[in-house]
Design a protein around this motif. Sequence first.
Motif, PDB file in Angstrom:
ATOM      1  N   ASP A  91      -5.015   6.050   6.593  1.00 11.59           N
ATOM      2  CA  ASP A  91      -6.075   5.062   6.775  1.00 11.59           C
ATOM      3  C   ASP A  91      -7.299   5.332   5.919  1.00 11.59           C
ATOM      4  N   HIS A  92      -7.674   6.615   5.740  1.00 15.88           N
ATOM      5  CA  HIS A  92      -8.952   6.938   5.108  1.00 15.88           C
ATOM      6  C   HIS A  92      -8.847   7.672   3.776  1.00 15.88           C
ATOM      7  N   ALA A  93      -7.751   8.346   3.528  1.00 15.96           N
ATOM      8  CA  ALA A  93      -7.632   9.117   2.283  1.00 15.96           C
ATOM      9  C   ALA A  93      -6.223   8.973   1.733  1.00 15.96           C
ATOM     10  N   PRO A  94      -5.798   7.744   1.407  1.00 15.56           N
ATOM     11  CA  PRO A  94      -4.411   7.523   0.981  1.00 15.56           C
ATOM     12  C   PRO A  94      -4.053   8.314  -0.270  1.00 15.56           C
ATOM     13  N   ALA A  95      -2.876   8.907  -0.240  1.00 19.19           N
ATOM     14  CA  ALA A  95      -2.376   9.734  -1.339  1.00 19.19           C
ATOM     15  C   ALA A  95      -0.917  10.038  -1.037  1.00 19.19           C
ATOM     16  N   PHE A 146       2.776   2.971   1.966  1.00 13.91           N
ATOM     17  CA  PHE A 146       1.562   2.346   2.484  1.00 13.91           C
ATOM     18  C   PHE A 146       0.564   2.182   1.342  1.00 13.91           C
ATOM     19  N   PRO A 147      -0.426   1.308   1.465  1.00 12.72           N
ATOM     20  CA  PRO A 147      -1.371   1.059   0.367  1.00 12.72           C
ATOM     21  C   PRO A 147      -2.066   2.333  -0.094  1.00 12.72           C
ATOM     22  N   GLY A 148      -1.916   2.643  -1.358  1.00 16.47           N
ATOM     23  CA  GLY A 148      -2.578   3.808  -1.937  1.00 16.47           C
ATOM     24  C   GLY A 148      -1.794   5.093  -1.857  1.00 16.47           C
TER      25      GLY A 148
END
Length: 418
Positions: A91-95, A146-148
């Motif tokens: 949710d906050h740090a996509p990688a 997921f996005p990102g």
Amino acid sequence: MMGAADCLDVFWRAAAPRTALRVSEWADQHRILSAKQSGERGQWRTSRTPFLREIMDLFCQTSRVHDVVIMKSSQVGVTEATVNVLGFLMDHAPAPIMVLMPTLESRDSWKVQKLNPLLQETLPVRDLLGGVRARDAANRQDLIDFPGGVLFLAGGNSPNSYAQKSVRYLILDDLDRFPEEIGEEGDIITLAEGRTKAFARARRMYISTPTVQGGLIHRQWEKSDQRRYHVPCPHCGHLQPLDWGGPDVGHGMKWTILPTGEVTHVRYVCCECGAEIFEHHKPALLAAGRWIAAHPQRPMRGYHISALYAPIGLGPSWLELVRGWLDAQGNTATLRAWINTNLGEAWRAQGEESDPTHLLARLEAFPDDMPRRPRTAGIDVQKDRLECLVAEWGPGEECWIVDYLIVEGDTAGPEPWA
């Protein structure tokens, strides 16, 4: 129709930078525990397991820690904390993220019981995956897109799990059940770490209930700064980690056994003032506790936690632990399992180590006129040498080692034997 002011308000809210959150704060706001994964369903509360706060927050964007080791007992919430980390990262740090379990079967079980409820019931993650698509993601066994970023899910016993994948975040769970080496590929830790080389600020987490001293998680723990959760005595305020203790130790877990065999008056004795601490003190103890490192100069973070810290209602009670300890006496296999799973400590078999002081105390001089006694020689055959121990024997099987020699050479040929 929306007015100009309303449009501007929507624009500024959309353009505003996302509020910086810690993992524990994100979990307190968003994480929902399912009955499928927890005995206490509903909103996650870090205050129930405050010793997990620091561990989770190591995965915030501002953290500079690269390697985290958690040597633990079962039933202390570490697995749920790991799921919180995954939800926060998505949710906050996509990688790119990779979670490795010992086998594909254990990966599948973990995904069904632990990860799928996050994908389907925690709203930010479900919305991230697009609602209906969250159910599709729950059906994928090997990755979640997921996005990102992407979440790879793999079995640590397969060489293919380590091939052609680069990730910023790496989690190895149940590490002591991994094989030491993967075929001809080499050491498991080195292989896994190789997946993060492309990222300068990569983070790795190693989690396991230990098995034996020298096992994978124990070796990682030995290299870490070795943090233990210290709680204050409610009587004198002295900070101390909760240790099991023993019959020859003044502090630790104590209990009374009635003539009927019933265990009663279970308490913890403070190592400083000797006062008795009871389980109903535990919520206040945990809330006021803090992690203290034995070797703060080491860069690798290490955390050890036992079932003595399990919150009331979420793990075994102190009474249940005492009963398990008493039941395990006299059975080495049961005792080993109890120590591994409840104290989170590696098992050391009796006789693995000898006391050098005790050995030195047995040294004695051989007199020059020592009488000749019956003599034996034992030969240990290795591929490249023979090792021979020569001993003399006296009454009562007293033994004197009189010689030890090594004959080098290929023992498949005649040379060392001659």
